[in-house]
Design an enzyme around this catalytic site. Sequence first.
Site, PDB file in Angstrom:
ATOM      1  N   LYS A  36       5.392  -4.073 -10.897  1.00  0.00           N
ATOM      2  CA  LYS A  36       5.722  -2.925 -10.051  1.00  0.00           C
ATOM      3  C   LYS A  36       7.042  -3.233  -9.345  1.00  0.00           C
ATOM      4  O   LYS A  36       7.376  -4.409  -9.134  1.00  0.00           O
ATOM      5  CB  LYS A  36       4.569  -2.725  -9.054  1.00  0.00           C
ATOM      6  N   SER A  93       0.211   4.437  -5.289  1.00  0.00           N
ATOM      7  CA  SER A  93       1.643   4.279  -5.459  1.00  0.00           C
ATOM      8  C   SER A  93       2.032   3.598  -6.768  1.00  0.00           C
ATOM      9  O   SER A  93       3.203   3.664  -7.147  1.00  0.00           O
ATOM     10  CB  SER A  93       2.215   3.480  -4.297  1.00  0.00           C
ATOM     11  N   SER A 108      -3.834   2.030  -4.286  1.00  0.00           N
ATOM     12  CA  SER A 108      -2.618   2.230  -5.086  1.00  0.00           C
ATOM     13  C   SER A 108      -2.696   1.699  -6.513  1.00  0.00           C
ATOM     14  O   SER A 108      -1.809   1.991  -7.315  1.00  0.00           O
ATOM     15  CB  SER A 108      -1.408   1.607  -4.382  1.00  0.00           C
TER      16      SER A 108
END
Lengths: 102, 488, 488
Positions: free
Chosen positions: C71, C146, C170
């Site tokens: 990420k 997210s 997330s």
Amino acid sequence: MELGEDVVRHVESLARLELTGDEREAMRRDLQRILDYVAELAALDLADVPPFAETRPGGGVLREDAARPSLPASAALDGAPAAAAGHFVVPPAIAAAEDGDA
Amino acid sequence: MSARGANEGAAPRGANGGPAGWEAVIGLEIHAQLRTRSKAFCGCEVRFGGEANTRCCPVCLGLPGALPVLNRRAVELALRVGLALGCRVVERSVMARKNYFYPDLPKGYQITQYEAPLCEGGEVPFLLDGEERRLRLTRIHLEEDAGKSLHAGGETRVDLNRAGVPLIEIVTEPELASPAAAHAFLVALRRLLVWLAVCDGNMEEGSLRCDANVSLRLAGETGLGVKTELKNLNSFRGVEQALAFEIDRQERRLAAGEPVAPETRLWDAARREARPMRGKETVQDYRYFPEPDLPPLAVDAAWREAVRAGLPELPDARRRRLQAEHGLTVDEAELLTADRDLADYYEAAAAGGDGALAAHWVAGEILRLRKETGGFPVPPAVLGGLLARVGEGAVSHTAAKAVLERLAAEGGEPDAWIARLGLARLDDAAVLAGIVDGVLAAHPAELARYRGGRTKLFRFFVGRVMQETGGRADPRLVDRLLRERLDG
Amino acid sequence: MLESLTLGEALAGIERGDFSADEVTAALDARIDSLDPHLNAYVHRAPAGAGAAAGIAPAGGPLCGLPFTLKDNMNLRGTPTGCASRILASYESPYDCTAAARLLAAGGRYLGKTNMDEFGMGSSNEYSAHGPVRNPWDLARAPGGSSGGAAAAVAADLALFALGSDTGGSIRQPAALCGVVGAKPTYGRVSRYGLVAFASSLDQIGPLAKDVADAARVLELIMGPDPRDATSLDAPVPRLLAAARKSARGLRVGLPEGLAVLGLDDAVAAAWEAAAAALAAQGAERVAVSLPRLRHATAAYYLLATAEASSNLARYDGVRYGLRAAGAADLDALYRRSRAEGFGPEVRRRIMLGTFALSRGYYEEYYLRAQKLRTLLARDFDQAWERCDCLLLPTTPGPAFRLGERLDDPLAMYLGDVFTLPVNLAGLPAVSVPTAVHAGLPLGMQVVGRPLDEVTVFRAAAALERAFPFRETRRRAVAAALDAGDAP
């Protein structure tokens, strides 16, 4: 609570943000809605409850006191927006021209 | 008793200490850098000076994603101080974030302790004008230092080598009554920190820093007046001068019926005045909260007691022991316990000998040599040996000083130097009688005048004999031999 | 079709000699080239062939040279780590995050970084400086957030598996909304060192994968204590792959009462019931449990997470790295303009809320009360563990929503995290497994376990997966959506 513009301005200053007038009013409305929502916590009886952070197990990892290599000389300043003579450079603080607050 | 101890006997401020007299209430905050090899939360080396921003890593630069891990040694050094000063050690103390923006604070917060500091309470013993005092402490907590900002030429330059260096902050109760007491307290505290090998005590390099707060109240009142905070106090003398300045300033205002503003003032050592910090005085709101990156700091009894067991005899106790064991005065013993090396040296030199004589020599010659050489060039046992000869009368004080110089410069043993320099006391009566006879023969005029009643000339003949023997002649033997010849 | 393999299949194929890891990587690269323009899942890619050329991925180790994604909030030396924020647009990591380093050490190869909500703050992946990610099931919908880029990439076979981070859901929420498996381990299982912090006491790294076994494989590789993260737990790494092969027989599965009050789509309620029935059919026992404080978790979460975030994001100040606004004449202007320009609207909102919650006069009423509620919530879970071995609850109250649908209503966005964020508040392990499709969109169910009991969580998650095989469903749906998306 009623969130006034003065509080928003104060928080904005603490957080070192800068909002335009419209942004500030939108921010105030958003925060007001969120505060209205979280107000449910105010109704709970939490008098004898310890904060979660205090209930965490203590100890954890401690470091032994051994010096390890730092970053290579230039690497610290590689991403600096402004640097001179090995230092980070910023404009002067007009207010609070005092050395830190150790 | 201890609570008021630091206040006793302090000269009240104001007009003769009369009913309208003001008294000062002083509290101190001391930041001491801990003598660790590495920083508080990362492995970067702790060292003074050097090229800027070369002792930095992702953690102390506050790079995205870096995490702090607390240095065990920093905790131990803080515990040493706390245990030495009789503080309560908190079993689960909490690291906290103090949030504020400043260019030399890389993360935008300082990791410190707020609600549950490592140590609470405790007190520091110190001497004020030779009298024993104590000042209570509020707390001792661990925290990290900020970097350094240099303001020049319309910009600020930031060096983060110091960022993350471990500190303890020692907060005293506001119970000091005079600038002199503050000074004496700081001297004692610094001695203790160095004694415990916790801090190098170097104020010029910023290893030890002090802020002060002071308020005035009418003598006899118990409430506290409005206080001001004093910063930029770069020496103990600066602390004392700034406090005196500020007390005087506050007293004038109060006497004139003007209020004292609660503000922070910066001491200007060159101009000898404390001025309010410039700029808008925004209300600080540090938004302290528990540092989520660090679990509570657990100090169990085993760890605490292990640290306690490793404590040396403390300077205050040692001073009293030296007084008792060697019959020293407070001032002598205080001087000899100025630091641990000196006290160790003294005790080794005095072992089995005349403690008062050793105190005299260590406080004089040895401290002079230390100042000149930065160390102890003559081992304490060697000094002890030399002083034993002095005590036996085998060598004079003057001769012993000459021997000490050679010992310091070239090493060796006292007896060997005494012999090599021919400084041993001349106490062979036959040899000395020959010298005395020679002196008398060489000064017939003086001899005649002596015999004519000028008995004061006796000292002249003693002097001549001493001169002939290079000061080595046993004075009592010279006296006897001269009297036999002059008065016999 | 090498790009559509699971990690398990790829490892088996390499072992058999059917193909090489480089061929798998090349297939993924080609698919990313052709499809990512539609999805916007990647924000950085390793140069093609970089792994082999640089010799960083010897084809050994448990991962045999197979590729992984990070990420955009995970540091890897020499790659940009931008957190999908303007303020870090030019930032390049000088160090590695522990989880990525462990994948590299296991023979993994860096493929690229995935899009996300700025600093992890969002549930739709719309708050990204790189623009929104699109859900591969329906390009008009959000993938969740997210870790939206990671979920979309895995779902669309643009990645073999991905690392995400989970602060309030997330990993699990986008996994559910994209129809893949997402796992968040117990807080402290995976080192956070090098993961750019959103809320330190809640953040955990975990895998997004094509099936439960893949998630187990990856999690085993990245778990374990790390001396660079003081909150990492010193516990042995459990055998999760073995656990995923065990039956659910005898497991007591807790079903929290009263979830309907929290806003639950009928379709989700039906899927939940079906999942519970499926576990029961495999020999698990259904147990009703009560989590009375669950309904206050959202309020507590958004105060605590934002409070920590307000402090964690203070370091982005334009001084040492990242964006600095041009032309600021003084420090305050530099700070305020850099941060105003650098942070997007949701990050600004959360910094404001968190700063407020910690500020003087409001701390007790907001931050502290939320802390206390967190304690009570954790106790609720503790009590549930007396009656059951794991909990089953929906991952989200509804399926993926349309892009833009909640952008003007931050509170509605927050309320969508109602089932995931309590798990972070209590620090528990959880895995989200896709189990149903409603109106062409996937729904996920979440298994939550006791602290450190990932074994039971994976056991139950694997049982769900066996009951609801999802791979073909996902493949067909994504193919259809992307075909539609290809059409002008």
